[in-house]
Design an enzyme around this catalytic site. Structure first.
Site, mmCIF file in Angstrom:
data_model
loop_
_atom_site.group_PDB
_atom_site.id
_atom_site.type_symbol
_atom_site.label_atom_id
_atom_site.label_comp_id
_atom_site.label_asym_id
_atom_site.label_seq_id
_atom_site.Cartn_x
_atom_site.Cartn_y
_atom_site.Cartn_z
ATOM 1 N N GLY A 31 43.956 24.711 -52.126
ATOM 2 C CA GLY A 31 44.497 25.661 -51.171
ATOM 3 C C GLY A 31 45.920 25.354 -50.740
ATOM 4 O O GLY A 31 46.613 24.578 -51.383
ATOM 5 N N LEU A 33 48.257 27.635 -50.829
ATOM 6 C CA LEU A 33 48.749 28.113 -52.125
ATOM 7 C C LEU A 33 50.257 28.321 -52.138
ATOM 8 O O LEU A 33 50.858 28.754 -51.154
ATOM 9 C CB LEU A 33 48.044 29.424 -52.481
ATOM 10 C CG LEU A 33 46.519 29.346 -52.548
ATOM 11 C CD1 LEU A 33 45.933 30.725 -52.859
ATOM 12 C CD2 LEU A 33 46.048 28.322 -53.582
ATOM 13 N N HIS A 34 50.866 28.001 -53.265
ATOM 14 C CA HIS A 34 52.299 28.216 -53.473
ATOM 15 C C HIS A 34 52.503 28.834 -54.847
ATOM 16 O O HIS A 34 51.535 29.148 -55.545
ATOM 17 C CB HIS A 34 53.063 26.893 -53.310
ATOM 18 C CG HIS A 34 52.508 25.769 -54.141
ATOM 19 N ND1 HIS A 34 52.574 25.753 -55.521
ATOM 20 C CD2 HIS A 34 51.856 24.633 -53.795
ATOM 21 C CE1 HIS A 34 52.005 24.645 -55.973
ATOM 22 N NE2 HIS A 34 51.557 23.944 -54.953
ATOM 23 N N GLY A 36 53.266 27.640 -57.602
ATOM 24 C CA GLY A 36 52.623 26.932 -58.726
ATOM 25 C C GLY A 36 51.216 27.467 -58.948
ATOM 26 O O GLY A 36 50.839 27.823 -60.070
ATOM 27 N N HIS A 37 50.447 27.566 -57.862
ATOM 28 C CA HIS A 37 49.090 28.116 -57.958
ATOM 29 C C HIS A 37 49.146 29.573 -58.421
ATOM 30 O O HIS A 37 48.334 30.000 -59.246
ATOM 31 C CB HIS A 37 48.393 28.072 -56.593
ATOM 32 C CG HIS A 37 48.259 26.700 -56.002
ATOM 33 N ND1 HIS A 37 48.872 26.335 -54.834
ATOM 34 C CD2 HIS A 37 47.583 25.603 -56.422
ATOM 35 C CE1 HIS A 37 48.563 25.076 -54.546
ATOM 36 N NE2 HIS A 37 47.792 24.607 -55.493
HETATM 37 P P1 AMP Z 1 46.082 21.422 -56.000
HETATM 38 O O1 AMP Z 1 45.776 22.529 -55.049
HETATM 39 O O2 AMP Z 1 47.297 20.640 -55.646
HETATM 40 O O3 AMP Z 1 44.877 20.579 -56.321
HETATM 41 O O4 AMP Z 1 46.474 22.126 -57.369
HETATM 42 C C1 AMP Z 1 45.600 23.034 -58.000
HETATM 43 C C2 AMP Z 1 46.107 23.297 -59.386
HETATM 44 O O5 AMP Z 1 47.431 23.820 -59.326
HETATM 45 C C3 AMP Z 1 46.174 22.014 -60.237
HETATM 46 O O6 AMP Z 1 45.787 22.322 -61.560
HETATM 47 C C4 AMP Z 1 47.632 21.666 -60.174
HETATM 48 O O7 AMP Z 1 48.084 20.922 -61.296
HETATM 49 C C5 AMP Z 1 48.272 23.044 -60.141
HETATM 50 N N1 AMP Z 1 49.619 22.957 -59.581
HETATM 51 C C6 AMP Z 1 49.972 22.383 -58.400
HETATM 52 N N2 AMP Z 1 51.317 22.420 -58.242
HETATM 53 C C7 AMP Z 1 51.809 23.012 -59.355
HETATM 54 C C8 AMP Z 1 53.120 23.326 -59.807
HETATM 55 N N3 AMP Z 1 54.196 23.049 -59.080
HETATM 56 N N4 AMP Z 1 53.256 23.939 -61.009
HETATM 57 C C9 AMP Z 1 52.164 24.220 -61.764
HETATM 58 N N5 AMP Z 1 50.899 23.962 -61.393
HETATM 59 C C10 AMP Z 1 50.729 23.353 -60.214
#
Ligand code: AMP
Length: 282
Positions: A31, A33-34, A36-37
């Protein structure tokens, strides 16, 4: 978009989708979320009939002195981002829904974890593999989407999918960055103004290393020294690790050849940031 907190109810809804032969793309997140997500969700949207997003800050993957309690959370904001990204099903379980009173089984990752974050965060990848095993079984996706920012996670999940015969295609997505190069991360909000300015230097140091490799540098120690010097000179962060490996095997190397990863974790006061770059050496 429908939001579920019950695994059984989500399973029922997804059984219905499967009975119509709808393919399922799954994006697991913690969560806050940005972009990247959102990029993972966009890719899932393009490649599947149905998109499932899970938001779960998984206590099993946090160490006792890590930021489980202070990890940023904002469901209302996340629901808006998810709806805009075309998510069909949002799964937002409680810790109790996922683990009950006392779990009787956990998954232990045997390889690719004795380095990088695996070494610095004992048990972290067991927690990741355990929760994903559960999510995979609940959702039964055709494809699951992960970011290359967490490169070791991608390598570990690749092993999980192979070893446990999950009929799931792992899709690894390039790291999404801020304009100044900083990898987008939910944890970036915990940087001070000064630290946020310094944080751009993580990617700058990786680019500098890449440039050196492209100009012929093949000595792994020289490459890590270059990155370490840059971080020391330009940031107040404390180096957790800066390491070079063969990727995705994560085998240590002295001389760079083939597909290599240069990865780092840098600790700021309230945020530990990771980043990496992979290079293909002919
Ligand atoms: P998290 O919420 O940080 O556990 O991330 C969830 C998913 O989003 C994981 O597969 C991360 O590798 C991916 N993710 C997080 N940040 C980025 C980013 N800047 N660019 C690409 N994928 C991302």
């Amino acid at each position: 978009m429908k939001t579920f907190t019950s695994a059984a109810e989500l399973q029922q809804a997804l059984r219905e989708e499967k009975s119509h032969h709808n393919s399922i793309g799954y994006v697991p997140t913690m969560g806050f979320l940005h972009q990247g997500h959102a990029t993972l969700l966009e890719k899932a949207r393009n490649e599947n009939d149905i998109v499932v997003l899970s938001i779960f800050v998984n206590p099993l993957q946090f160490g006792p002195n890590e930021d489980f309690e202070t990890y940023p959370r904002d469901l209302e904001r996340d629901e808006n981002v998810a709806a805009k990204a075309g998510v069909d099903y949002l799964f937002y379980p409680t810790v109790h829904e996922m683990y009950g009173e006392e779990p009787s089984v956990k998954v232990v990752v045997q390889s690719r974890t004795d380095c990088l974050c695996g070494k610095q965060r004992p048990g972290h990848f067991d927690g990741v593999a355990t929760v994903l095993t559960k999510f995979f079984n609940i959702i039964l996706p055709d494809r699951a989407y992960f970011g290359k920012k967490d490169a070791q996670q991608v390598a570990v999940i690749d092993g999980l999918i192979q070893d446990f015969n999950f009929p799931i295609q792992l899709v690894a997505v390039d790291t999404v960055r801020e304009e100044d190069g900083l990898a987008k991360s939910s944890r970036n909000v915990n940087l001070s103004v000064q630290e946020r300015m310094e944080a751009r230097e993580l990617y700058q140091s990786l680019l500098k290393a890449k440039e050196a490799v492209e100009s012929g540098e093949r000595n792994a120690a020289a490459v890590t020294a270059l990155v370490s010097e840059h971080i020391g000179a330009h940031t107040s962060g404390v180096i957790d690790y800066i390491e070079v490996y063969q990727y995705p095997e994560l085998k240590p190397i002295e001389t760079l050849s083939g597909h290599v990863i240069i990865a780092m974790a840098i600790k700021f006061k309230h945020a530990r940031l990771i980043d990496n770059i992979t290079i293909n050496i002919e």
